[in-house]
Design a protein around this motif. Structure first.
Motif, mmCIF file in Angstrom:
data_model
loop_
_atom_site.group_PDB
_atom_site.id
_atom_site.type_symbol
_atom_site.label_atom_id
_atom_site.label_comp_id
_atom_site.label_asym_id
_atom_site.label_seq_id
_atom_site.Cartn_x
_atom_site.Cartn_y
_atom_site.Cartn_z
ATOM 1 N N MET A 195 -84.904 -49.810 16.815
ATOM 2 C CA MET A 195 -85.441 -51.124 16.889
ATOM 3 C C MET A 195 -86.361 -51.542 15.810
ATOM 4 S SD MET A 195 -85.501 -51.733 20.938
ATOM 5 C CE MET A 195 -85.291 -53.438 21.011
ATOM 6 N N LYS A 196 -86.320 -52.394 14.952
ATOM 7 C CA LYS A 196 -86.898 -52.426 13.736
ATOM 8 C C LYS A 196 -87.400 -53.942 13.743
ATOM 9 C CE LYS A 196 -87.931 -54.490 9.618
ATOM 10 N NZ LYS A 196 -87.726 -55.777 8.780
ATOM 11 N N ASN B 261 -82.986 -50.545 27.810
ATOM 12 C CA ASN B 261 -83.418 -49.111 28.643
ATOM 13 C C ASN B 261 -83.176 -47.959 28.063
ATOM 14 O OD1 ASN B 261 -84.311 -50.518 30.979
ATOM 15 N ND2 ASN B 261 -81.999 -50.886 31.660
ATOM 16 N N SER B 262 -82.564 -47.932 26.920
ATOM 17 C CA SER B 262 -82.183 -46.590 26.317
ATOM 18 C C SER B 262 -83.464 -46.146 25.806
ATOM 19 C CB SER B 262 -81.196 -47.096 25.134
ATOM 20 O OG SER B 262 -81.673 -47.914 24.258
ATOM 21 N N LYS B 263 -83.355 -44.904 25.127
ATOM 22 C CA LYS B 263 -84.493 -44.322 24.415
ATOM 23 C C LYS B 263 -84.462 -44.929 23.121
ATOM 24 C CE LYS B 263 -85.178 -40.439 26.998
ATOM 25 N NZ LYS B 263 -86.260 -39.834 27.422
ATOM 26 N N LYS B 264 -85.629 -45.250 22.559
ATOM 27 C CA LYS B 264 -85.977 -46.244 21.433
ATOM 28 C C LYS B 264 -86.758 -45.756 20.456
ATOM 29 C CE LYS B 264 -87.707 -49.192 24.365
ATOM 30 N NZ LYS B 264 -86.833 -48.564 25.797
ATOM 31 N N LEU B 265 -86.267 -45.970 19.374
ATOM 32 C CA LEU B 265 -87.280 -45.648 17.795
ATOM 33 C C LEU B 265 -87.557 -46.808 17.715
ATOM 34 C CD1 LEU B 265 -88.563 -43.142 16.031
ATOM 35 C CD2 LEU B 265 -87.133 -44.504 14.454
ATOM 36 N N VAL B 266 -88.812 -47.331 17.598
ATOM 37 C CA VAL B 266 -89.267 -48.562 17.156
ATOM 38 C C VAL B 266 -89.794 -48.444 16.001
ATOM 39 C CG1 VAL B 266 -90.870 -50.726 17.684
ATOM 40 C CG2 VAL B 266 -89.604 -49.302 19.786
ATOM 41 N N GLY C 89 -78.706 -40.102 14.446
ATOM 42 C CA GLY C 89 -77.334 -40.309 15.288
ATOM 43 C C GLY C 89 -77.627 -41.346 16.259
ATOM 44 N N ALA C 90 -78.153 -42.319 15.757
ATOM 45 C CA ALA C 90 -78.422 -43.385 16.775
ATOM 46 C C ALA C 90 -77.235 -44.114 17.034
ATOM 47 C CB ALA C 90 -79.080 -44.585 16.333
ATOM 48 N N ASN C 91 -77.078 -44.999 18.144
ATOM 49 C CA ASN C 91 -75.887 -45.465 18.596
ATOM 50 C C ASN C 91 -75.981 -47.098 18.212
ATOM 51 O OD1 ASN C 91 -77.641 -46.813 20.435
ATOM 52 N ND2 ASN C 91 -76.634 -46.067 22.100
ATOM 53 N N GLU C 92 -77.193 -47.472 17.777
ATOM 54 C CA GLU C 92 -77.050 -48.944 17.133
ATOM 55 C C GLU C 92 -78.653 -49.211 16.359
ATOM 56 O OE1 GLU C 92 -75.611 -52.216 19.508
ATOM 57 O OE2 GLU C 92 -77.765 -52.824 19.535
ATOM 58 N N ILE C 93 -78.326 -49.925 15.161
ATOM 59 C CA ILE C 93 -79.715 -50.184 14.762
ATOM 60 C C ILE C 93 -80.016 -51.799 14.640
ATOM 61 C CG2 ILE C 93 -80.995 -50.315 12.423
ATOM 62 C CD1 ILE C 93 -79.176 -47.834 11.561
ATOM 63 N N GLN C 94 -81.044 -52.319 15.403
ATOM 64 C CA GLN C 94 -81.235 -53.417 15.653
ATOM 65 C C GLN C 94 -82.442 -54.013 14.635
ATOM 66 O OE1 GLN C 94 -82.447 -53.878 19.702
ATOM 67 N NE2 GLN C 94 -80.135 -53.687 20.488
ATOM 68 N N ILE C 95 -82.120 -54.719 13.664
ATOM 69 C CA ILE C 95 -82.917 -55.662 12.798
ATOM 70 C C ILE C 95 -83.657 -56.872 13.474
ATOM 71 C CG2 ILE C 95 -83.534 -56.380 10.441
ATOM 72 C CD1 ILE C 95 -82.693 -53.440 10.535
ATOM 73 N N TRP C 96 -84.955 -56.865 13.917
ATOM 74 C CA TRP C 96 -85.447 -57.988 14.611
ATOM 75 C C TRP C 96 -86.172 -58.850 13.511
ATOM 76 C CZ3 TRP C 96 -84.254 -59.492 19.439
ATOM 77 C CH2 TRP C 96 -83.557 -58.651 20.242
ATOM 78 N N THR C 97 -85.830 -59.900 13.545
ATOM 79 C CA THR C 97 -86.521 -60.833 12.248
ATOM 80 C C THR C 97 -86.910 -62.245 12.794
ATOM 81 O OG1 THR C 97 -86.503 -61.375 9.815
ATOM 82 C CG2 THR C 97 -84.316 -61.342 11.078
ATOM 83 N N ASP C 98 -87.182 -63.072 12.022
ATOM 84 C CA ASP C 98 -87.619 -64.443 12.214
ATOM 85 C C ASP C 98 -86.628 -65.470 12.471
ATOM 86 O OD1 ASP C 98 -87.499 -64.420 9.478
ATOM 87 O OD2 ASP C 98 -89.554 -65.358 9.469
ATOM 88 N N ASP D 244 -86.439 -52.292 6.452
ATOM 89 C CA ASP D 244 -85.200 -52.357 7.113
ATOM 90 C C ASP D 244 -84.632 -50.710 6.701
ATOM 91 O OD1 ASP D 244 -85.329 -54.884 7.554
ATOM 92 O OD2 ASP D 244 -84.760 -55.443 5.670
ATOM 93 N N TYR D 245 -84.886 -50.513 5.455
ATOM 94 C CA TYR D 245 -84.178 -49.071 5.065
ATOM 95 C C TYR D 245 -84.684 -48.055 5.844
ATOM 96 C CZ TYR D 245 -82.675 -46.075 1.144
ATOM 97 O OH TYR D 245 -81.814 -45.214 0.399
ATOM 98 N N SER D 246 -86.008 -48.118 6.130
ATOM 99 C CA SER D 246 -86.545 -46.853 7.137
ATOM 100 C C SER D 246 -85.570 -46.719 8.270
ATOM 101 C CB SER D 246 -88.163 -47.197 7.389
ATOM 102 O OG SER D 246 -88.840 -47.573 6.302
ATOM 103 N N ALA D 247 -85.446 -48.180 9.034
ATOM 104 C CA ALA D 247 -84.827 -48.137 10.364
ATOM 105 C C ALA D 247 -83.449 -47.608 10.054
ATOM 106 C CB ALA D 247 -84.524 -49.698 10.686
ATOM 107 N N SER D 248 -82.737 -47.680 8.875
ATOM 108 C CA SER D 248 -81.520 -47.345 8.490
ATOM 109 C C SER D 248 -81.456 -45.741 8.479
ATOM 110 C CB SER D 248 -80.905 -48.123 7.511
ATOM 111 O OG SER D 248 -79.663 -47.511 6.987
ATOM 112 N N ILE D 249 -82.528 -45.424 7.883
ATOM 113 C CA ILE D 249 -82.472 -43.740 7.570
ATOM 114 C C ILE D 249 -82.753 -43.279 8.931
ATOM 115 C CG2 ILE D 249 -84.043 -42.162 6.470
ATOM 116 C CD1 ILE D 249 -84.740 -44.061 4.284
#
Ligand code: ADP
Ligand code: ASP
Ligand code: MG
Length: 448
Positions: A7-8, A31-36, A221-230, A210-215
């Motif tokens: 989650m970025k 509820n999943s494990k998260k890398l923020v 091996g994440a199941n989803e990348i969420q880009i949270w913005t405004d 955004d790039y960091s989140a994707s890398i």
């Protein structure tokens, strides 16, 4: 694929105390494990660039800005932390601020500011925001750890626009980060920053979180990348430009790459590449309206209906017109000119060629235009500045109705250049005046 979500949150999503508390709510609901992955608080990267520049000539101004940055982060702490963690968080912020002060003084003494030093300066934006947020999560008793992206995002030494070394990153993350998810539910990391193989701080380019989140997503091996913005996803135009812009539910990777390349700031252009490799879906969501559906970006899929999806704008672009020499081989002349751009690492935004002319579009300044003219004295080179309007969609070329409507919309404007069919998805228009109006007119086709 692991059950880890990346989650970025961008600069405005972590701008101040209330924004950070919003982020807290969003991550707590997952509820999943998260890398923020966090960006610097809105505006702080710009302030750090000012600190770096002022450090050379005007140290007291640099110190003033450092004080402002320090105050901003301490204010967030005051407004969010109530327990003994408040002092601890303040101390950690002080430590980081002290490093910026010392580096600023060092820069002043050295009277030198290299891209390497600039990267070190700006890295503090993300170091500060993640530190504050870490304590907010601790206060909420969330089982969390703060990591340093300099230890994981290993890049080459192209300071300011470093390129990730995926082999090293994957091995580090698999050995050292994945095991940490057995202990922690939420791991916080800085966006934007990394380090080269000598351990020197690097950055991935402006907007690089955004790039960091994707890398991270790819390496984990994440199941989803969420880009949270405004804003609520990728829209049919920049909502700052076209108020009526609507959210696009699904977009292909190629469309978003074209949009970003031609100015839509919503996602960093390189973001998408690593995620493609892993087939990880990317969602663009709104921190301030988390229930909105947003946009899902997927691998290329074929829609049946031709459709114009979105319009973007790249301002202050130079159109270069080279009048080719009839006596010389056309191809060789073009290659020679293109090489000029390659050697100087100048991105060509678009090009087209005929027997007598070569047209190139690039973002270059007046000095660069003068240098170019001085190099190519044999040619007549014309340079004009204007705005490149980019239309992205599905099979737009095949839709005759759409094309005729488009021409109707722009019939009263002076458009200096039109290129259809770079591929079926993309068309470009070049205008020198009334750009906003032209974009609004074209956008009304989407709204219908
Ligand atoms: P963040 O700090 O979250 O990374 P950015 O400012 O980098 O956010 O990107 C979000 C901004 O991108 C929006 O506020 C919006 O003004 C701009 N933007 C430009 N083009 C588009 C588009 N087509 N759709 C959505 N947002 C866009
Ligand atoms: N803080 C960095 C910037 O402002 C990176 C980012 O926000 O994505 O460019
Ligand atoms: Mg951004």
């Amino acid at each position: 694929m692991r059950n880890i979500t990346v989650m970025k949150f961008g600069g405005s999503s972590v701008a101040n105390a209330s924004a950070m508390l919003n982020v807290l709510k969003i991550i707590s609901a997952n509820n999943s494990k998260k890398l923020v992955v966090l960006s610097a608080c809105k505006g702080v990267t710009d302030l750090l660039i000012e600190v770096a520049n002022f450090s050379l000539q005007n140290l007291s101004k640099a110190t003033e800005i450092i004080d402002e940055i320090s105050k901003h982060h301490k204010q967030i702490i005051e407004n969010t932390l109530k327990t003994e963690l408040r002092n601890k968080a303040r101390e950690e912020i002080e430590k980081l601020i002290k490093q910026v002060r010392e580096y600023s003084e060092g820069t002043h003494l050295l009277q030198e500011l290299t891209p390497k030093m600039m990267d070190y300066f700006v890295s503090f934006g993300e170091k500060l925001s993640t530190t504050v947020f870490y304590y907010i999560l601790l206060e909420e008793k969330i089982n969390t750890a703060l990591i340093n992206s300099e230890n994981y995002i290993i890049t080459n030494s192209k300071f300011g626009e470093a390129e990730p070394n995926f082999t090293l990153i994957k091995s580090k993350i698999q050995k050292e980060l994945i095991p940490q998810f057995e202990i922690y539910d939420t791991i916080i990391a800085q966006g934007f920053i990394g380090s080269d193989t000598d351990g020197r701080t690097t950055t991935l380019g402006r907007g690089g979180s955004d790039y960091s989140a994707s890398i991270y997503g790819l390496a984990l091996g994440a199941n989803e990348i969420q880009i949270w913005t405004d804003v609520s996803g990728v829209k049919s135009a920049d909502p700052r430009l076209v108020e009526q812009a609507i959210t696009i539910d699904e977009m292909t990777i190629d469309e978003i790459r074209e949009l970003s390349f031609y100015g839509a700031k919503v996602l960093h252009p390189d973001t998408i590449k690593p995620a493609i490799e892993a087939g990880i879906p990317i969602k663009v969501l709104n921190t301030f309206s988390p229930l909105d559906q947003g946009t899902v970006i997927k691998e290329n899929f074929q829609e049946s209906q031709p459709k114009l999806h979105s319009i973007s704008l790249l301002s202050e672009v130079t159109k270069l017109h080279f009048h080719l020499d009839a006596k010389r081989n056309n191809n060789l002349q073009v290659v020679d000119i293109l090489n000029y751009f390659i050697r100087r690492d100048i991105k060509i935004l678009s090009s087209s060629q005929s027997e007598t002319s070569l047209l190139l579009f690039a973002k270059i300044d007046n000095q660069q235009i003068d240098n170019l003219k001085a190099t190519y004295t044999d040619y007549q080179v014309e340079a004009n500045k204007g705005d490149l309007i980019c239309l992205v969609g599905n099979n737009i070329l095949l839709d005759k109705e759409l094309l005729s409507e488009l021409f109707k919309k722009i019939e009263n404007y002076q458009v200096d250049y039109i290129q259809f069919g770079i591929n079926k998805q993309l068309s470009l228009l070049f205008s020198k005046e009334n750009t906003k109006e032209i974009i609004e007119k074209i956008h009304s086709i989407i709204g219908n």
